[in-house]
Design an enzyme around this catalytic site. Structure first.
Site, PDB file in Angstrom:
ATOM      1  N   ASP A  44      46.810 -30.658  67.450  1.00  0.00           N
ATOM      2  CA  ASP A  44      46.894 -29.636  68.491  1.00  0.00           C
ATOM      3  C   ASP A  44      45.832 -28.542  68.376  1.00  0.00           C
ATOM      4  OD1 ASP A  44      49.092 -30.895  69.632  1.00  0.00           O
ATOM      5  OD2 ASP A  44      50.524 -29.757  68.428  1.00  0.00           O
ATOM      6  N   HIS A 237      21.756 -28.718  49.613  1.00  0.00           N
ATOM      7  CA  HIS A 237      22.725 -28.432  50.669  1.00  0.00           C
ATOM      8  C   HIS A 237      24.101 -28.162  50.065  1.00  0.00           C
ATOM      9  CE1 HIS A 237      20.002 -30.667  53.781  1.00  0.00           C
ATOM     10  NE2 HIS A 237      19.616 -29.420  53.564  1.00  0.00           N
ATOM     11  N   ASP A 254      21.422 -19.134  51.698  1.00  0.00           N
ATOM     12  CA  ASP A 254      20.718 -19.761  52.825  1.00  0.00           C
ATOM     13  C   ASP A 254      21.656 -19.731  54.006  1.00  0.00           C
ATOM     14  OD1 ASP A 254      19.313 -21.333  54.609  1.00  0.00           O
ATOM     15  OD2 ASP A 254      18.863 -22.919  53.178  1.00  0.00           O
ATOM     16  N   ASP A 265      17.469 -18.606  60.529  1.00  0.00           N
ATOM     17  CA  ASP A 265      17.569 -19.391  59.294  1.00  0.00           C
ATOM     18  C   ASP A 265      16.772 -18.678  58.212  1.00  0.00           C
ATOM     19  OD1 ASP A 265      17.908 -21.322  57.375  1.00  0.00           O
ATOM     20  OD2 ASP A 265      16.765 -22.882  58.414  1.00  0.00           O
ATOM     21  N   HIS A 344      11.614 -31.166  48.897  1.00  0.00           N
ATOM     22  CA  HIS A 344      11.770 -31.094  50.357  1.00  0.00           C
ATOM     23  C   HIS A 344      10.477 -30.596  50.999  1.00  0.00           C
ATOM     24  CE1 HIS A 344      12.159 -26.676  50.232  1.00  0.00           C
ATOM     25  NE2 HIS A 344      13.020 -26.825  49.241  1.00  0.00           N
ATOM     26  N   HIS A 348      10.642 -26.461  59.010  1.00  0.00           N
ATOM     27  CA  HIS A 348      11.073 -27.295  60.138  1.00  0.00           C
ATOM     28  C   HIS A 348      11.042 -26.468  61.414  1.00  0.00           C
ATOM     29  CE1 HIS A 348      14.948 -25.156  59.852  1.00  0.00           C
ATOM     30  NE2 HIS A 348      14.910 -25.393  58.551  1.00  0.00           N
ATOM     31  N   HIS A 355      17.599 -27.218  62.905  1.00  0.00           N
ATOM     32  CA  HIS A 355      16.549 -28.208  62.692  1.00  0.00           C
ATOM     33  C   HIS A 355      16.201 -28.722  64.087  1.00  0.00           C
ATOM     34  CE1 HIS A 355      17.360 -29.248  58.172  1.00  0.00           C
ATOM     35  NE2 HIS A 355      17.162 -27.972  58.384  1.00  0.00           N
ATOM     36  N   GLU A 382       9.751 -22.360  53.976  1.00  0.00           N
ATOM     37  CA  GLU A 382      10.781 -22.291  52.941  1.00  0.00           C
ATOM     38  C   GLU A 382      10.447 -23.094  51.689  1.00  0.00           C
ATOM     39  OE1 GLU A 382      14.409 -24.614  53.921  1.00  0.00           O
ATOM     40  OE2 GLU A 382      13.582 -24.703  55.957  1.00  0.00           O
ATOM     41  N   TYR A 386      13.402 -25.891  41.945  1.00  0.00           N
ATOM     42  CA  TYR A 386      14.769 -26.142  41.485  1.00  0.00           C
ATOM     43  C   TYR A 386      14.696 -26.824  40.123  1.00  0.00           C
ATOM     44  CZ  TYR A 386      14.805 -25.657  46.518  1.00  0.00           C
ATOM     45  OH  TYR A 386      14.576 -25.210  47.793  1.00  0.00           O
ATOM     46  N   ARG A 403      14.674 -20.425  46.374  1.00  0.00           N
ATOM     47  CA  ARG A 403      14.087 -20.750  47.674  1.00  0.00           C
ATOM     48  C   ARG A 403      13.926 -19.435  48.437  1.00  0.00           C
ATOM     49  NH1 ARG A 403      17.111 -24.618  48.976  1.00  0.00           N
ATOM     50  NH2 ARG A 403      18.632 -23.722  50.422  1.00  0.00           N
ATOM     51  N   GLU A 405      12.882 -18.213  52.376  1.00  0.00           N
ATOM     52  CA  GLU A 405      12.679 -18.778  53.715  1.00  0.00           C
ATOM     53  C   GLU A 405      12.641 -17.676  54.768  1.00  0.00           C
ATOM     54  OE1 GLU A 405      14.844 -22.091  56.609  1.00  0.00           O
ATOM     55  OE2 GLU A 405      15.979 -21.121  54.990  1.00  0.00           O
TER      56      GLU A 405
END
Length: 437
Positions: A44, A237, A254, A265, A344, A348, A355, A382, A386, A403, A405
């Protein structure tokens, strides 16, 4: 502070987008674009409705269960919307509907019909055209109907080939919304930074971000929050966001808001206790140098591929200097040794989707990002490093993930950073956090 001076795209711009798409369609053709459907969360209860990005781009219409048709013949072009009819009982339970009667005029369309008539109308209308444009993505709920009638079309094309290129170049109105999304996102990050301290849980920073997003008119994040303390930052992620922030570790945040369907972002990485250790500072400075170099170099005529290679060299030189990588820089780059610590891309496209769509190369099947940048493109920058806790590196660097960005728009003068309101220099971060209790 009122950041909501432009909270929507005017109806005329959606009409211009439809006209631009029609101009690129073959004669005697029809394009079919389906809206999103409501998604069940549990019994519901549905998730908050979020319109399909392509459908929104062409209509600005934010209801489920709708279909847009664009038809083109030598004599005329038409825009037709099928949507839910008005229903007082359902609207009492679930909210107002635009309704068929108001849709054509309000959305600058030629005709509007009830969605209940779509199947019948399509069987009749599709007989008149030889070319079909539709997107075969499996989540499109009307594809089964189209597949049954596909045999009557001599040509079938994916309309995403047209729309992806259109969406890559932002209008003045879109850039204004992206600027606001970037500014609100930055204010959220700044609040989270000011509220960070040891022993808070990662998801508490989600609340700080969301507080500021809501305060300035952005109800939802543009993607799931990544709040990663310590070694969690080495999971790109990471989404659990349920661990305690520890004294002496970094936290990688992030996140971005979605404002009027456009995404921000930002990533910032900073010490939980407000002070960078020497090892943290050394890794952070490599990433910051790489990011600042990339922002300076990402201008019209240059390519993401070219700048990515320059960033990789900066990082490899830095990692060799710290003893994390050993060997000759050129050979380490050729061997892709850096991928153990940077796996990575540099950034982007950014727009209605975080993205966003658009080809990164003018060669259709190329995996390279060698398309020259042009005015009106918006992208993230970005770089990161790591170093997981189990890496074979000097002990002081283990468990550090960084990171940084920002969002930029390519302009005729170079580029403009949309997210500069949140600090990233070490001294500025430490100054902001100096008063955290």
């Amino acid at each position: 502070m009122n950041l909501a001076y432009l909270a929507e795209i005017p109806a005329e711009e959606f009409a211009q987008r439809r006209e631009k798409m029609l101009a690129q369609m073959a004669e005697n053709s029809v394009a079919v674009i389906f809206s999103a459907k409501e998604q069940v969360r549990n019994r519901d209860c549905n998730y908050p409705f979020r319109q399909d990005s392509y459908f929104w781009y062409l209509t600005g219409f934010n209801e489920p269960d709708a279909v847009l048709l664009l038809t083109k013949t030598a004599q005329q072009s038409r825009t037709i919307l099928f949507l839910r009819p008005s229903d007082p009982l359902m609207e009492t339970w679930n909210g107002r509907r635009l309704g068929v009667e108001k849709a054509a005029q309000q959305l600058n369309l030629d005709q509007a019909y009830s969605i209940e008539d779509f199947a019948t109308q399509w069987q009749s209308l599709s007989q008149d055209f030889t070319t079909l444009y539709h997107n075969p993505a499996p989540q499109s709920w009307g594809n089964a109907l189209l597949e049954k009638s596909a045999v009557q079309f001599s040509q079938i094309f994916d309309w995403a080939d047209i729309l992806d290129e259109m969406r890559l170049f932002k209008s003045a109105n879109e850039l204004a919304l992206l600027q606001q999304a970037g500014q609100i996102s930055a204010l959220g990050h700044l609040r989270a930074m000011k509220q960070t301290r040891p022993n808070r849980l990662e998801f508490e920073l989600e609340g700080e971000l969301l507080h500021e997003f809501h305060r300035f008119g952005a109800r939802f994040p543009s993607f799931n929050y990544i709040i990663a303390g310590g070694d969690n930052a080495c999971i790109l992620h990471y989404g659990e966001n349920d661990q305690a922030l520890k004294d002496g570790e970094l936290v990688l945040v992030d996140s971005g808001c979605e404002f009027a369907h456009y995404a921000g972002d930002i990533t910032r990485t900073y010490p939980v206790n407000g002070k960078f250790s020497q090892a943290q500072r050394e890794i952070y400075e490599i990433v910051l140098h790489a990011q600042k170099h990339a922002i300076n170099a990402l201008v019209a005529g240059n390519t993401i591929q070219q700048v990515s290679e320059e960033v990789i060299r900066i990082k490899v030189e830095g990692l060799v200097r710290l003893g994390i990588l050993q060997g000759e820089v050129d050979q380490l780059i050729a061997d892709e040794a850096y991928k153990a610590f940077y796996m990575h891309g540099l950034g982007h496209w950014l727009g209605i989707d975080v993205h966003d769509v658009g080809r990164y190369s003018l060669e259709k099947d190329s995996k390279l990002r060698d398309r020259p940048l042009e005015v009106g493109m918006v992208l993230t920058v970005e770089p990161g490093l790591y170093i997981p806790a189990n890496a074979d590196v000097p002990e002081q660097y283990k468990g550090i993930g960084v990171r940084i960005e920002d969002d930029i728009v390519i302009t005729e003068y170079g580029n403009k950073v949309l997210t500069s309101a949140v600090p990233k220099e070490i001294d500025e971060i430490e100054q902001v956090m100096a008063h955290n209790a």
